[in-house]
Design a protein around this motif. Structure first.
Motif, PDB file in Angstrom:
ATOM      1  N   SER A 204       0.833  -1.211   0.000  1.00  0.00           N
ATOM      2  CA  SER A 204       0.000   0.000   0.000  1.00  0.00           C
ATOM      3  C   SER A 204       0.865   1.257   0.000  1.00  0.00           C
ATOM      4  CB  SER A 204      -0.910   0.006   1.226  1.00  0.00           C
ATOM      5  OG  SER A 204      -0.136   0.167   2.408  1.00  0.00           O
ATOM      6  N   ASP A 205       0.215   2.377  -0.320  1.00  0.00           N
ATOM      7  CA  ASP A 205       0.925   3.668  -0.309  1.00  0.00           C
ATOM      8  C   ASP A 205       1.507   3.956   1.074  1.00  0.00           C
ATOM      9  OD1 ASP A 205      -0.025   3.747  -2.849  1.00  0.00           O
ATOM     10  OD2 ASP A 205      -1.406   5.428  -2.545  1.00  0.00           O
ATOM     11  N   GLN A 206       0.724   3.653   2.112  1.00  0.00           N
ATOM     12  CA  GLN A 206       1.179   3.887   3.482  1.00  0.00           C
ATOM     13  C   GLN A 206       2.419   3.050   3.793  1.00  0.00           C
ATOM     14  OE1 GLN A 206       0.353   6.020   5.718  1.00  0.00           O
ATOM     15  NE2 GLN A 206       1.364   5.201   7.544  1.00  0.00           N
ATOM     16  N   GLU A 207       2.391   1.810   3.363  1.00  0.00           N
ATOM     17  CA  GLU A 207       3.538   0.926   3.609  1.00  0.00           C
ATOM     18  C   GLU A 207       4.762   1.385   2.827  1.00  0.00           C
ATOM     19  OE1 GLU A 207       1.330  -3.341   4.514  1.00  0.00           O
ATOM     20  OE2 GLU A 207       1.519  -2.645   2.441  1.00  0.00           O
ATOM     21  N   LEU A 208       4.536   1.846   1.588  1.00  0.00           N
ATOM     22  CA  LEU A 208       5.655   2.376   0.796  1.00  0.00           C
ATOM     23  C   LEU A 208       6.270   3.589   1.495  1.00  0.00           C
ATOM     24  CD1 LEU A 208       4.229   2.156  -2.844  1.00  0.00           C
ATOM     25  CD2 LEU A 208       6.060   0.765  -1.862  1.00  0.00           C
ATOM     26  N   TRP A 209       5.415   4.442   2.055  1.00  0.00           N
ATOM     27  CA  TRP A 209       5.913   5.627   2.752  1.00  0.00           C
ATOM     28  C   TRP A 209       6.714   5.233   3.993  1.00  0.00           C
ATOM     29  CZ3 TRP A 209       4.367   7.656   7.640  1.00  0.00           C
ATOM     30  CH2 TRP A 209       4.937   8.887   7.939  1.00  0.00           C
ATOM     31  N   GLN A 210       6.213   4.261   4.733  1.00  0.00           N
ATOM     32  CA  GLN A 210       6.936   3.815   5.915  1.00  0.00           C
ATOM     33  C   GLN A 210       8.282   3.200   5.556  1.00  0.00           C
ATOM     34  OE1 GLN A 210       4.054   1.188   7.716  1.00  0.00           O
ATOM     35  NE2 GLN A 210       3.041   2.836   8.838  1.00  0.00           N
ATOM     36  N   GLU A 211       8.337   2.540   4.408  1.00  0.00           N
ATOM     37  CA  GLU A 211       9.567   1.855   4.006  1.00  0.00           C
ATOM     38  C   GLU A 211      10.563   2.796   3.338  1.00  0.00           C
ATOM     39  OE1 GLU A 211      12.055  -1.489   3.660  1.00  0.00           O
ATOM     40  OE2 GLU A 211      10.109  -1.335   4.661  1.00  0.00           O
ATOM     41  N   TYR A 212      10.060   3.691   2.498  1.00  0.00           N
ATOM     42  CA  TYR A 212      10.966   4.511   1.684  1.00  0.00           C
ATOM     43  C   TYR A 212      10.777   6.014   1.898  1.00  0.00           C
ATOM     44  CZ  TYR A 212      11.084  -0.012  -0.669  1.00  0.00           C
ATOM     45  OH  TYR A 212      11.201  -1.360  -0.933  1.00  0.00           O
ATOM     46  N   GLY A 213       9.996   6.386   2.903  1.00  0.00           N
ATOM     47  CA  GLY A 213       9.736   7.810   3.137  1.00  0.00           C
ATOM     48  C   GLY A 213      10.992   8.616   3.406  1.00  0.00           C
ATOM     49  N   ASN A 214      11.972   8.034   4.094  1.00  0.00           N
ATOM     50  CA  ASN A 214      13.216   8.762   4.385  1.00  0.00           C
ATOM     51  C   ASN A 214      13.979   9.076   3.111  1.00  0.00           C
ATOM     52  OD1 ASN A 214      12.741   8.780   7.115  1.00  0.00           O
ATOM     53  ND2 ASN A 214      13.930   6.940   7.530  1.00  0.00           N
ATOM     54  N   TRP A 215      14.022   8.112   2.184  1.00  0.00           N
ATOM     55  CA  TRP A 215      14.721   8.335   0.911  1.00  0.00           C
ATOM     56  C   TRP A 215      14.055   9.456   0.127  1.00  0.00           C
ATOM     57  CZ3 TRP A 215      19.055   5.385  -0.352  1.00  0.00           C
ATOM     58  CH2 TRP A 215      19.282   4.256   0.435  1.00  0.00           C
ATOM     59  N   VAL A 216      12.747   9.363   0.005  1.00  0.00           N
ATOM     60  CA  VAL A 216      12.004  10.375  -0.755  1.00  0.00           C
ATOM     61  C   VAL A 216      12.080  11.726  -0.044  1.00  0.00           C
ATOM     62  CG1 VAL A 216       9.737  11.015  -1.649  1.00  0.00           C
ATOM     63  CG2 VAL A 216      10.472   8.625  -1.709  1.00  0.00           C
ATOM     64  N   GLY A 217      11.976  11.711   1.296  1.00  0.00           N
ATOM     65  CA  GLY A 217      12.026  12.954   2.066  1.00  0.00           C
ATOM     66  C   GLY A 217      13.338  13.688   1.886  1.00  0.00           C
ATOM     67  N   GLU A 218      14.448  12.968   1.891  1.00  0.00           N
ATOM     68  CA  GLU A 218      15.754  13.605   1.707  1.00  0.00           C
ATOM     69  C   GLU A 218      15.865  14.230   0.322  1.00  0.00           C
ATOM     70  OE1 GLU A 218      18.862  10.880   2.552  1.00  0.00           O
ATOM     71  OE2 GLU A 218      18.297  10.584   4.649  1.00  0.00           O
ATOM     72  N   ALA A 219      15.418  13.498  -0.694  1.00  0.00           N
ATOM     73  CA  ALA A 219      15.476  14.037  -2.057  1.00  0.00           C
ATOM     74  C   ALA A 219      14.561  15.244  -2.200  1.00  0.00           C
ATOM     75  CB  ALA A 219      15.087  12.953  -3.060  1.00  0.00           C
ATOM     76  N   LEU A 220      13.373  15.160  -1.600  1.00  0.00           N
ATOM     77  CA  LEU A 220      12.425  16.274  -1.687  1.00  0.00           C
ATOM     78  C   LEU A 220      12.949  17.489  -0.937  1.00  0.00           C
ATOM     79  CD1 LEU A 220       9.691  17.373  -2.544  1.00  0.00           C
ATOM     80  CD2 LEU A 220       8.689  16.320  -0.506  1.00  0.00           C
ATOM     81  N   LEU A 221      13.538  17.277   0.229  1.00  0.00           N
ATOM     82  CA  LEU A 221      14.071  18.391   1.016  1.00  0.00           C
ATOM     83  C   LEU A 221      15.130  19.143   0.227  1.00  0.00           C
ATOM     84  CD1 LEU A 221      13.963  19.742   3.793  1.00  0.00           C
ATOM     85  CD2 LEU A 221      15.765  18.188   4.543  1.00  0.00           C
ATOM     86  N   ALA A 222      16.034  18.409  -0.424  1.00  0.00           N
ATOM     87  CA  ALA A 222      17.081  19.056  -1.228  1.00  0.00           C
ATOM     88  C   ALA A 222      16.473  19.846  -2.382  1.00  0.00           C
ATOM     89  CB  ALA A 222      18.051  18.001  -1.755  1.00  0.00           C
ATOM     90  N   ALA A 223      15.421  19.313  -2.997  1.00  0.00           N
ATOM     91  CA  ALA A 223      14.790  20.000  -4.126  1.00  0.00           C
ATOM     92  C   ALA A 223      14.026  21.241  -3.661  1.00  0.00           C
ATOM     93  CB  ALA A 223      13.848  19.044  -4.848  1.00  0.00           C
ATOM     94  N   LEU A 224      13.321  21.133  -2.532  1.00  0.00           N
ATOM     95  CA  LEU A 224      12.560  22.280  -2.022  1.00  0.00           C
ATOM     96  C   LEU A 224      13.472  23.437  -1.639  1.00  0.00           C
ATOM     97  CD1 LEU A 224       9.888  20.494   0.216  1.00  0.00           C
ATOM     98  CD2 LEU A 224       9.496  21.680  -1.954  1.00  0.00           C
ATOM     99  N   GLU A 225      14.636  23.123  -1.115  1.00  0.00           N
ATOM    100  CA  GLU A 225      15.562  24.177  -0.705  1.00  0.00           C
ATOM    101  C   GLU A 225      16.073  24.988  -1.894  1.00  0.00           C
ATOM    102  OE1 GLU A 225      18.452  22.005   1.498  1.00  0.00           O
ATOM    103  OE2 GLU A 225      17.344  22.124   3.388  1.00  0.00           O
ATOM    104  N   GLU A 226      15.913  24.452  -3.096  1.00  0.00           N
ATOM    105  CA  GLU A 226      16.332  25.161  -4.306  1.00  0.00           C
ATOM    106  C   GLU A 226      15.211  26.000  -4.907  1.00  0.00           C
ATOM    107  OE1 GLU A 226      19.428  25.169  -5.554  1.00  0.00           O
ATOM    108  OE2 GLU A 226      20.097  23.934  -3.855  1.00  0.00           O
TER     109      GLU A 226
END
Length: 536
Positions: free
Chosen positions: A153-175
């Motif tokens: 599920s989407d929730q399970e994907l977020w729990q498993e890979y949320g840190n990876w996506v969050g780090e990439a998103l954080l770097a992109a948002l800061e730009e």
């Protein structure tokens, strides 16, 4: 006949999120739309979950588009000449049935062989059709069309890979220039409520009346009379953003709690870390230290020791008060002590509270992470007449940011203790009787009747520009004369050196080993042979 393969959704694979994933402009547009819909700031974790859901939805939409181009091929079905088929197991390529013939297999029985002209290659291939035995591809295709209940599920994907996506998103948002962030939350810059200079002046006056603070943003909003057509979360964030970008205000709350204080009313030793507590790293070879010295270094738990790692579960901690912290009214944020105190997203100074359980007295304090100390105990030290070497005990309070502090009292009795004093411009040591009303570390205990002597010793040492080895050589003989064996314990030397310069035990112990003039007598006791001192 062509081999068959199992189709896998890319978003269901680890490789997609941990290796192949990167933030695209479409993801950022989706984040902007999410912030616009919510009309409130959101943490990057929630935005990362939105991106994951968006990617899954995109893949599902693309899957529907690909499957809509023809009949999905299943080995068990029959097909007509000229019919367009879609092959999920062949990267969703399409093909046209150009010929049908009968086939036979002893195991499979009677079936059909269809000849298909694939559009992406323009050549013909043969596939099985009307196949009676169950085929894995039938099941995989049914799941593909009907919704596979085994999918993560989407929730399970977020729990498993949320840190990876969050780090990439954080770097992109800061730009990005169109979004702003504060205390871990993000929002669209264009939607912030405008906070003019007049409102900030009123906020300053409110904090001034409150003695500088700390006050939450909600308390400041009550008296600002801002437009009420905006959501409360947005008003709170807008004002906090404006305060954070004005040098008059400091955010001093622990992580998750926003509290404001007037910077000009903060204690000087909080705004400007005292030089007595500052350490200029001294290179040394820790491999020189034997097991006993390493254990002693860890036991002393100096906040500037190598390997400083303030992690762990907060619990009761005991430590020995050193002269730099006694003089400045602080305690160290050492590896063992630090977990008791709050951290923050970005505040360099955090307000906290000490509680003396013997009197229930509460004392305002400040955590200064950059300087690795907590300020606010000067009066408490003086009122309780606590000496250098006193054992102090810290315990987590009922809420974050509250820490109890106490010492072990005992009936005052006269004892011979080590004292320091200035004589002819040099720091000297002697033994004198003192009435001691607390439990203390005898080896680190160094009394000082005149606190200004410590300041004079510090200034003199700094003016001389002595190396660490030279400082140790100056102090060692006076300390050694206090012992019948003319020995000095490494623990005592550490305490004495820190009267005149701030230094963790590692470099001090390294000099004891490195310099031939210092002779180990065992159990961390040392002697000094002046004839072996090279002066370097």
């Amino acid at each position: 006949l062509e081999p068959t393969f199992v189709f896998h959704r890319l978003t269901q694979t680890e490789r997609y999120w941990t290796q192949d994933f990167s933030i695209a402009s479409d993801d950022l547009d989706h984040v902007d739309n999410r912030l616009l819909e919510e009309e409130k700031p959101l943490p990057v974790e929630e935005l990362a979950r939105a991106v994951i859901c968006h990617r899954v939805e995109q893949e599902e939409s693309e899957l529907e588009r690909l499957l809509s181009r023809g009949t999905v091929y299943r080995p068990r079905e029959s097909y007509q000449l000229g019919e367009t088929l879609v092959f999920p197991a062949l990267s969703f390529h399409t093909g046209t049935v150009t010929n049908i013939r009968r086939g036979h297999n002893p195991e499979a029985g009677e079936f059909e062989v269809i000849e298909v002209k694939l559009e992406h290659t323009k050549r013909k291939r043969e596939f099985a059709a009307a196949l009676q035995p169950s085929h894995p591809l039938d099941k995989d295709t049914d799941a593909l069309l009907g919704g596979d209940t085994s999918l993560t599920s989407d929730q399970e994907l977020w729990q498993e890979y949320g840190n990876w996506v969050g780090e990439a998103l954080l770097a992109a948002l800061e730009e990005q220039d169109d979004v702003v962030h504060l205390f871990g939350f993000w929002f669209l810059k264009a939607l912030l409520t405008e906070i003019g200079p007049g409102y900030l002046n009123i906020a300053e006056a409110i904090l001034d009346i409150a003695g500088g603070g700390p006050l939450p943003t909600s308390d400041l909003l009550k008296d600002l009379d801002l437009p009420e057509d905006s959501r409360p979360e947005l008003l709170d964030f807008s004002l906090s953003y404006a305060l954070d970008h004005d040098d008059r205000f400091d955010e001093v709350g622990p992580a998750g709690v926003v509290l404001w204080y007037l910077r000009r009313l903060e204690p000087a030793d909080v705004l400007f870390p005292p030089k007595r507590l500052a350490y200029t790293p001294t290179p040394y070879d820790r491999n020189l230290l034997n097991l006993n010295l390493r254990r002693l270094e860890e036991e002393l738990d100096d906040e500037w020791s190598s390997g400083w790692q303030p992690d762990g579960t907060p619990g009761r901690v005991s430590f020995t008060l050193t002269l730099p912290h006694r003089r400045q009214g602080t305690i160290p944020l050492s590896s063992n002590v630090a977990p008791l105190f709050p951290t923050s997203y970005q505040a360099p100074r955090i307000r906290c509270t000490f509680v003396d359980p013997s009197t229930d007295r509460q004392m305002d304090a400040w955590v200064v992470w950059e300087g690795r100390y907590v300020h606010g105990l000067a009066n408490w030290y003086e009122e309780n007449d606590l000496p250098t070497g006193a054992y102090l005990h810290l315990t987590p309070g009922p809420n974050p940011g509250i820490v109890t502090i106490e010492y072990e009292t005992r009936r005052p009795q006269s004892e011979w203790v080590r004292v320091a004093f200035m004589k002819d411009g040099q720091l000297m040591f002697g033994m004198q009787k003192r009435a001691m009303g607390c439990v203390y570390d005898d080896m680190m205990m160094i009394g000082m009747d005149n606190p200004s002597d410590a300041d004079a010793a510090w200034i003199t040492t700094q003016e001389k520009g002595l190396s660490l080895a030279q400082i140790i050589v100056e102090l060692f003989p006076a300390l050694a004369r206090l012992s019948p064996q003319t020995t000095v314990h490494a623990r005592t030397l550490y305490s004495a050196v820190n009267i005149v310069c701030r230094c963790p035990p590692g470099p001090i112990f390294s000099e004891l080993v490195r310099q031939p003039c210092f002779i180990s007598m065992g159990d961390n006791y040392w002697q000094f042979d002046s004839s072996l001192w090279s002066g370097g």
